[in-house]
Design a protein around this motif. Structure first.
Motif, PDB file in Angstrom:
ATOM      1  N   UNK A   1       5.178   8.347  -3.940  1.00 35.77           N
ATOM      2  CA  UNK A   1       4.151   8.601  -2.916  1.00 35.77           C
ATOM      3  C   UNK A   1       5.259   8.287  -1.692  1.00 35.77           C
ATOM      4  N   UNK A   2       5.953   7.346  -1.854  1.00 34.44           N
ATOM      5  CA  UNK A   2       6.766   7.114  -0.490  1.00 34.44           C
ATOM      6  C   UNK A   2       8.002   8.230  -0.144  1.00 34.44           C
ATOM      7  N   UNK A   3       8.470   8.636  -1.482  1.00 35.11           N
ATOM      8  CA  UNK A   3       9.699   9.281  -1.119  1.00 35.11           C
ATOM      9  C   UNK A   3       9.815  10.731  -1.916  1.00 35.11           C
ATOM     10  N   UNK A   4       8.599  10.853  -2.666  1.00 37.19           N
ATOM     11  CA  UNK A   4       8.398  12.151  -3.489  1.00 37.19           C
ATOM     12  C   UNK A   4       9.300  12.548  -4.516  1.00 37.19           C
ATOM     13  N   UNK A   5       9.751  11.301  -4.959  1.00 41.94           N
ATOM     14  CA  UNK A   5      11.063  11.289  -6.338  1.00 41.94           C
ATOM     15  C   UNK A   5      10.780  10.059  -6.998  1.00 41.94           C
ATOM     16  N   UNK A   6      10.828  10.063  -8.495  1.00 41.69           N
ATOM     17  CA  UNK A   6      10.525   8.903  -9.145  1.00 41.69           C
ATOM     18  C   UNK A   6      11.518   7.863  -9.111  1.00 41.69           C
ATOM     19  N   UNK A   7      12.801   8.229  -9.053  1.00 44.11           N
ATOM     20  CA  UNK A   7      14.023   7.405  -9.347  1.00 44.11           C
ATOM     21  C   UNK A   7      14.894   6.919  -8.147  1.00 44.11           C
ATOM     22  N   UNK A   8      14.226   6.624  -7.169  1.00 40.16           N
ATOM     23  CA  UNK A   8      14.639   6.282  -5.843  1.00 40.16           C
ATOM     24  C   UNK A   8      13.742   5.325  -5.079  1.00 40.16           C
TER      25      UNK A   8
ATOM     26  N   UNK B   1       0.861  -1.177   0.218  1.00 40.05           N
ATOM     27  CA  UNK B   1      -0.027   0.104   0.059  1.00 40.05           C
ATOM     28  C   UNK B   1       0.903   1.199   0.031  1.00 40.05           C
ATOM     29  N   UNK B   2       0.530   2.077  -0.858  1.00 38.76           N
ATOM     30  CA  UNK B   2       1.215   3.448  -0.857  1.00 38.76           C
ATOM     31  C   UNK B   2       0.519   4.494  -0.213  1.00 38.76           C
ATOM     32  N   UNK B   3       1.175   5.442   0.251  1.00 36.89           N
ATOM     33  CA  UNK B   3       0.426   6.673   1.143  1.00 36.89           C
ATOM     34  C   UNK B   3      -0.113   7.511   0.282  1.00 36.89           C
ATOM     35  N   UNK B   4      -0.949   7.219  -0.554  1.00 41.44           N
ATOM     36  CA  UNK B   4      -1.696   7.900  -1.236  1.00 41.44           C
ATOM     37  C   UNK B   4      -3.470   7.745  -1.209  1.00 41.44           C
ATOM     38  N   UNK B   5      -4.296   8.622  -1.716  1.00 39.20           N
ATOM     39  CA  UNK B   5      -5.545   8.418  -1.688  1.00 39.20           C
ATOM     40  C   UNK B   5      -6.113   8.529  -0.201  1.00 39.20           C
ATOM     41  N   UNK B   6      -6.711   7.474   0.402  1.00 39.96           N
ATOM     42  CA  UNK B   6      -7.296   7.560   1.507  1.00 39.96           C
ATOM     43  C   UNK B   6      -6.273   7.390   2.673  1.00 39.96           C
ATOM     44  N   UNK B   7      -4.978   6.774   2.148  1.00 34.65           N
ATOM     45  CA  UNK B   7      -3.944   6.779   3.047  1.00 34.65           C
ATOM     46  C   UNK B   7      -2.813   7.764   3.020  1.00 34.65           C
ATOM     47  N   UNK B   8      -3.274   8.856   2.190  1.00 34.67           N
ATOM     48  CA  UNK B   8      -2.366  10.105   2.144  1.00 34.67           C
ATOM     49  C   UNK B   8      -1.656  10.447   3.409  1.00 34.67           C
ATOM     50  N   UNK B   9      -2.641  10.316   4.537  1.00 36.06           N
ATOM     51  CA  UNK B   9      -2.084  10.798   5.820  1.00 36.06           C
ATOM     52  C   UNK B   9      -1.922   9.864   6.815  1.00 36.06           C
ATOM     53  N   UNK B  10      -1.713   8.379   6.359  1.00 36.58           N
ATOM     54  CA  UNK B  10      -1.769   7.121   7.116  1.00 36.58           C
ATOM     55  C   UNK B  10      -0.205   6.560   7.044  1.00 36.58           C
TER      56      UNK B  10
END
Length: 347
Positions: free
Chosen positions: A332-339, A186-195
């Protein structure tokens, strides 16, 4: 579709037409924050037109997801239309409202299989799905599908608290006729953006990978690591549905061999890239072929070079193959596409 295929595959996002409190879920980890229908969703006629364009582009596979596919009136007509064009079609459902009527729709649709989302044993699944009877309902759905002779797969979304369910869930799925099981983070996006406190910790990923490897040893079920899990430790050849190097992770396929179309016609490289900045066009405004063939589209993958890799991925000896892992998970985890935040090689 195999990574070495050159024709694209696509996902059509199932529209929600009829929502009632009695039959819908409010999943805590829903990336799309599915709920009420979006304004101006594609009509069935428009979807059939998109299907023609997919066929013309050489589409080989199509997965219909949601929201909940069964809430889109006419989904089976669209699926059958795609299947008649030689496209392999399946759906992913939460299994909450599946009954005899839906079984008949599945028969009419010509699906290759049905995937059910099941996120652990009863306590975990019910918590994540927001309904006290969600696990009971999905068990009944599995029995219905098996009784009808329909091939069944399962998808499990992993958070910190449900990883411990995996061994018991494996036996449960075997007992209920599941043939292919995909595990994803699960990624921290959508309903999990604050989770973020619920998101799987990086140190939990290697045990997940080892579980997948061990579960695949006896081949009673094919267990697959989704794009967010891996990459290139000593287990890589055994976690993506095969047992050789040709099954290894080959980099994010968004905009390379696949794309995603949502319920209002927006086109992205991947359905998990839930940010408007990843919209490449809309099928109501431009033909799908023009969007796909646009040299300015999907540049985050089509113009990839190892110079873009950052953090622990920079300088990696398999960076040219892995390409930094899953774009959505990274973003969504690190706000970068390449790490990658979850690479097993560094643990």
């Amino acid at each position: 579709m195999r990574k070495d295929d050159t024709s694209p595959c696509y996902k059509l996002n199932g529209c929600n037409w009829e929502l009632t409190l009695a039959c819908t879920l409010r999943c805590m980890h829903c990336g799309s924050r599915a709920g009420r229908p979006r304004q101006n969703e594609l009509s069935l006629g428009e979807c059939l037109g998109v299907a023609d364009q997919l066929s013309d582009l050489g589409c080989r596979e199509c997965t219909m997801i949601g929201g909940e596919v069964f809430l889109y009136r006419g989904w089976q007509e669209l699926a059958a239309y795609l299947a008649d064009k030689g496209i392999r079609v399946n759906i992913v459902s939460n299994g909450y409202i599946l009954g005899k009527a839906e079984i008949e729709q599945i028969r009419q649709a010509g699906l290759v299989n049905v995937g059910l989302s099941i996120d652990g044993m009863a306590a975990s699944h019910n918590l994540m799905r927001g309904k006290s009877d969600a696990f009971e309902r999905i068990e009944k759905s599995l029995d219905l599908l098996n009784g009808a002779g329909i091939e069944v797969g399962a998808v499990t979304s992993l958070m910190q608290f449900n990883c411990a369910d995996l061994p018991e869930l494996y036996e449960f799925l075997l007992d209920h006729g599941v043939q292919v099981w995909q595990l994803q983070l699960v990624s921290p996006m959508g309903n999990m953006a604050g989770g973020r406190d619920f998101i799987t910790r990086p140190e939990q990923v290697r045990p997940i990978v080892e579980f997948i490897r061990d579960a695949n040893k006896d081949r009673r079920m094919v267990v697959i690591a989704a794009d967010s899990i891996g990459y290139f430790d000593d287990n890589e050849a055994y976690i993506r549905g095969g047992s050789s190097l040709i099954n290894c992770w080959g980099g994010c396929s968004a905009g390379i061999t696949g794309l995603f179309i949502d319920s209002v016609g927006n086109v992205k490289g991947c359905g998990a890239l839930y940010a408007d900045g990843f919209i490449e066009g809309n099928v109501r405004q431009r033909p799908l072929a023009d969007i796909w063939n646009d040299e300015q589209a999907f540049v985050y993958n089509r113009r990839f070079s190892t110079d873009l890799l950052t953090g622990g991925c920079a300088g990696c000896d398999v960076g040219h193959v892995c390409r930094g892992g899953c774009r959505s998970s990274n973003f969504f985890a690190k706000w970068t596409l390449y790490e990658s935040a979850f690479c097993c090689r560094s643990r």
